[in-house]
Structure formats: C-alpha cells, structure tokens
Design a protein around this motif. Structure first.
Motif, PDB file in Angstrom:
ATOM      1  N   ARG A 137       0.827  -1.210   0.000  1.00 13.90           N
ATOM      2  CA  ARG A 137       0.000   0.000   0.000  1.00 13.90           C
ATOM      3  C   ARG A 137       0.864   1.266   0.000  1.00 13.90           C
ATOM      4  O   ARG A 137       0.617   2.200  -0.778  1.00 13.90           O
ATOM      5  CB  ARG A 137      -0.923   0.011   1.220  1.00 13.90           C
ATOM      6  CG  ARG A 137      -2.006  -1.053   1.205  1.00 13.90           C
ATOM      7  CD  ARG A 137      -2.906  -0.909   2.431  1.00 13.90           C
ATOM      8  NE  ARG A 137      -3.861  -1.988   2.536  1.00 13.90           N
ATOM      9  CZ  ARG A 137      -5.009  -2.047   1.873  1.00 13.90           C
ATOM     10  NH1 ARG A 137      -5.325  -1.056   1.049  1.00 13.90           N
ATOM     11  NH2 ARG A 137      -5.831  -3.070   2.032  1.00 13.90           N
ATOM     12  N   LEU A 138       1.849   1.294   0.870  1.00 10.27           N
ATOM     13  CA  LEU A 138       2.668   2.498   0.988  1.00 10.27           C
ATOM     14  C   LEU A 138       3.494   2.744  -0.262  1.00 10.27           C
ATOM     15  O   LEU A 138       3.571   3.880  -0.762  1.00 10.27           O
ATOM     16  CB  LEU A 138       3.587   2.380   2.210  1.00 10.27           C
ATOM     17  CG  LEU A 138       4.526   3.569   2.458  1.00 10.27           C
ATOM     18  CD1 LEU A 138       3.742   4.869   2.605  1.00 10.27           C
ATOM     19  CD2 LEU A 138       5.395   3.315   3.688  1.00 10.27           C
ATOM     20  N   LEU A 139       4.125   1.705  -0.791  1.00 17.43           N
ATOM     21  CA  LEU A 139       4.964   1.877  -1.980  1.00 17.43           C
ATOM     22  C   LEU A 139       4.133   2.288  -3.186  1.00 17.43           C
ATOM     23  O   LEU A 139       4.541   3.145  -3.977  1.00 17.43           O
ATOM     24  CB  LEU A 139       5.743   0.596  -2.270  1.00 17.43           C
ATOM     25  CG  LEU A 139       6.789   0.191  -1.229  1.00 17.43           C
ATOM     26  CD1 LEU A 139       7.486  -1.093  -1.665  1.00 17.43           C
ATOM     27  CD2 LEU A 139       7.818   1.298  -1.016  1.00 17.43           C
ATOM     28  N   ALA A 140       2.950   1.686  -3.335  1.00 15.45           N
ATOM     29  CA  ALA A 140       2.079   2.059  -4.456  1.00 15.45           C
ATOM     30  C   ALA A 140       1.633   3.508  -4.328  1.00 15.45           C
ATOM     31  O   ALA A 140       1.590   4.256  -5.318  1.00 15.45           O
ATOM     32  CB  ALA A 140       0.878   1.125  -4.519  1.00 15.45           C
ATOM     33  N   ALA A 141       1.310   3.925  -3.109  1.00 19.53           N
ATOM     34  CA  ALA A 141       0.890   5.306  -2.879  1.00 19.53           C
ATOM     35  C   ALA A 141       2.031   6.288  -3.140  1.00 19.53           C
ATOM     36  O   ALA A 141       1.789   7.461  -3.445  1.00 19.53           O
ATOM     37  CB  ALA A 141       0.380   5.472  -1.455  1.00 19.53           C
ATOM     38  N   SER A 142       3.270   5.795  -3.042  1.00 20.32           N
ATOM     39  CA  SER A 142       4.444   6.640  -3.273  1.00 20.32           C
ATOM     40  C   SER A 142       4.879   6.669  -4.731  1.00 20.32           C
ATOM     41  O   SER A 142       5.894   7.283  -5.064  1.00 20.32           O
ATOM     42  CB  SER A 142       5.609   6.150  -2.401  1.00 20.32           C
ATOM     43  OG  SER A 142       5.255   6.165  -1.032  1.00 20.32           O
ATOM     44  N   GLY A 143       4.142   5.964  -5.594  1.00 18.77           N
ATOM     45  CA  GLY A 143       4.431   6.013  -7.017  1.00 18.77           C
ATOM     46  C   GLY A 143       5.203   4.845  -7.571  1.00 18.77           C
ATOM     47  O   GLY A 143       5.577   4.846  -8.750  1.00 18.77           O
TER      48      GLY A 143
END
Length: 243
Positions: free
Chosen positions: A23-29
C-alpha cells in the motif's frame, strides 16, 4: 507510477507487513508486483491500490517452491523489462519450546523463512547482475538479534536471514544494495497461527505493546527511496516500550 517509480516485488503480500508495504509503496508512485498464496486477498488488495490511483499486479506464489519464485520474478521481467527491488517478506512464526517436539512446524518455518529468502535471491540476483543494479530487502526480525523461550527455531531462521543478507552484501559489490529490516513486536496475523498453547501464551504477553505494520512498511520505503549511492544495510524498528 511517477518517473522515479520502481518495479518492486513483494512476497507474503496478502497481509501484515507485506500488505502495508504494498500500500505504501504504491501510494508513493512505485509499481508493486505482489505474491502470496491467498490470491483472493491479493486480488482485493490490487483493486484497492488501483482504485486509489496506484499500480499493482498479483501472482499466486508459494516461496517454498523455487520454480514458482523464478516464475514470479521472470513474469515481472517479461512485463517490465527488469526489476528494481525484491522484498523477501514472506514468513511464518509457529512458536513452541524445543521440548514440544513440533518438528513439522519447525521444518515449515525453515522452508518459508530461510529457503524462501534463498529462492528469492537465486531468482532475482542474475537479473540484477545483468542490469547492473537492484536491491534486496530481506525481512528478518528482532529475533535475529536475541533469543527468547519458545522462539529458538524461529530466531534461528531469522538469524539465518541476517547472515545470508550480510554474505550477499559482501559478495555483490557496487550496484546492488542489500537491506535487512528487523521488526520488533508488530501487529500481524502471525501470532494467531501459533498452535502450541505455551508458545501462544508467551506471544500474547510479548505483544502487550506492538507497532502497526505501517511502521515496518515505512522503514522498507525509507531504504528503497535512498539515493543509489546509499545502501541502508539494516534497520531495527520496534515499539518504544519494548525492552
């Protein structure tokens, strides 16, 4: 995915630290390629990531199967032309005292926690060698640094993750980064999978203070997002209250 986004493979991504990291990595692009056995959860997670504006793919994956791990990596390479990061996160924690003799559980722990990491390295290292760059993020545990009752075999597997990672770091040289993340007590489903009553009670006491999986995900994201010239070799992240 932003221009700085990376192709990041995450094992054990259907719950806990793996899910939070995705979730975090995807949200970071970053574009995340997610592997786990529970494909229904992966599909739901990928949909949520897409709905939030991120990009992700899911693959059925059992890290104890070396051929399956190679297929996981090869599929990402075929789709994207290469990979930037492999997060070896899959793990199990069926704690018990040695006198309990739960050999089948110990064998499973060795298969997932140690062989799973080894399979990931064996599959991804040739790709990173050809590219001339890449990063392994291997999730160990505070158990790689200390041993407690009921956790002897678990700690041994996590020390093995630390040792393999350090050996890999020394072998690969410039271009390929190696990071070990060692979480302390973290909110996850691992404790619920402990069948041994003594081990389960020990873990209930131990988990009086626990950090969310998002804290571990943040440590992983920090290591990934450092400049290529910076190799964050190890992060220990645990509750402030954990002695």
């Amino acid at each position: 995915m932003t221009d700085d986004g990376k192709i990041v493979l995450v094992t054990g991504a259907s719950s806990g630290n793996g899910e939070a990291t995705a979730r975090l990595l995807a949200a970071s692009g970053h574009h995340v390629v997610l592997g786990a056995r529970r494909t229904d959860r992966l599909r739901a997670l990928v949909k949520e990531i897409h709905d939030a504006g991120g990009t992700a793919q899911e693959h059925a994956l059992d890290v104890t199967d070396a051929a399956a791990v190679r297929s996981f990596v090869d599929a990402a390479v075929a789709e994207h032309g290469g990979i930037d990061v492999l997060v070896n996160n899959a793990g199990v924690m069926p704690l018990s005292k040695l006198e309990a003799g739960r050999v089948h559980e110990w064998d499973r722990m060795i298969d997932v926690n140690v062989r799973g990491v080894r399979h990931g390295i064996a599959a991804a290292l040739p790709v990173m060698r050809r590219q001339g760059h890449g990063q392994f993020v291997n999730v160990a545990s505070i158990g790689a640094h200390e041993v407690s009752p009921t956790a002897a075999v678990y700690c041994a597997t996590k020390y093995a993750v630390w040792a393999i990672s350090e050996g890999l770091r020394q072998e690969v040289g410039a271009g390929i980064r190696v990071t070990v993340i060692s979480p302390g007590v973290t909110e996850s489903e691992l404790a619920e999978s402990i069948a041994d009553p003594v081990g389960r009670e020990e873990m209930r006491t131990y988990r009086a203070h626990a950090i969310p999986a998002s804290a571990v995900a943040g440590a992983i994201a920090f290591a990934i997002d450092r400049p290529a010239t910076v190799d964050v070799n190890e992060i220990v992240v645990r509750p402030t209250a954990q002695v």
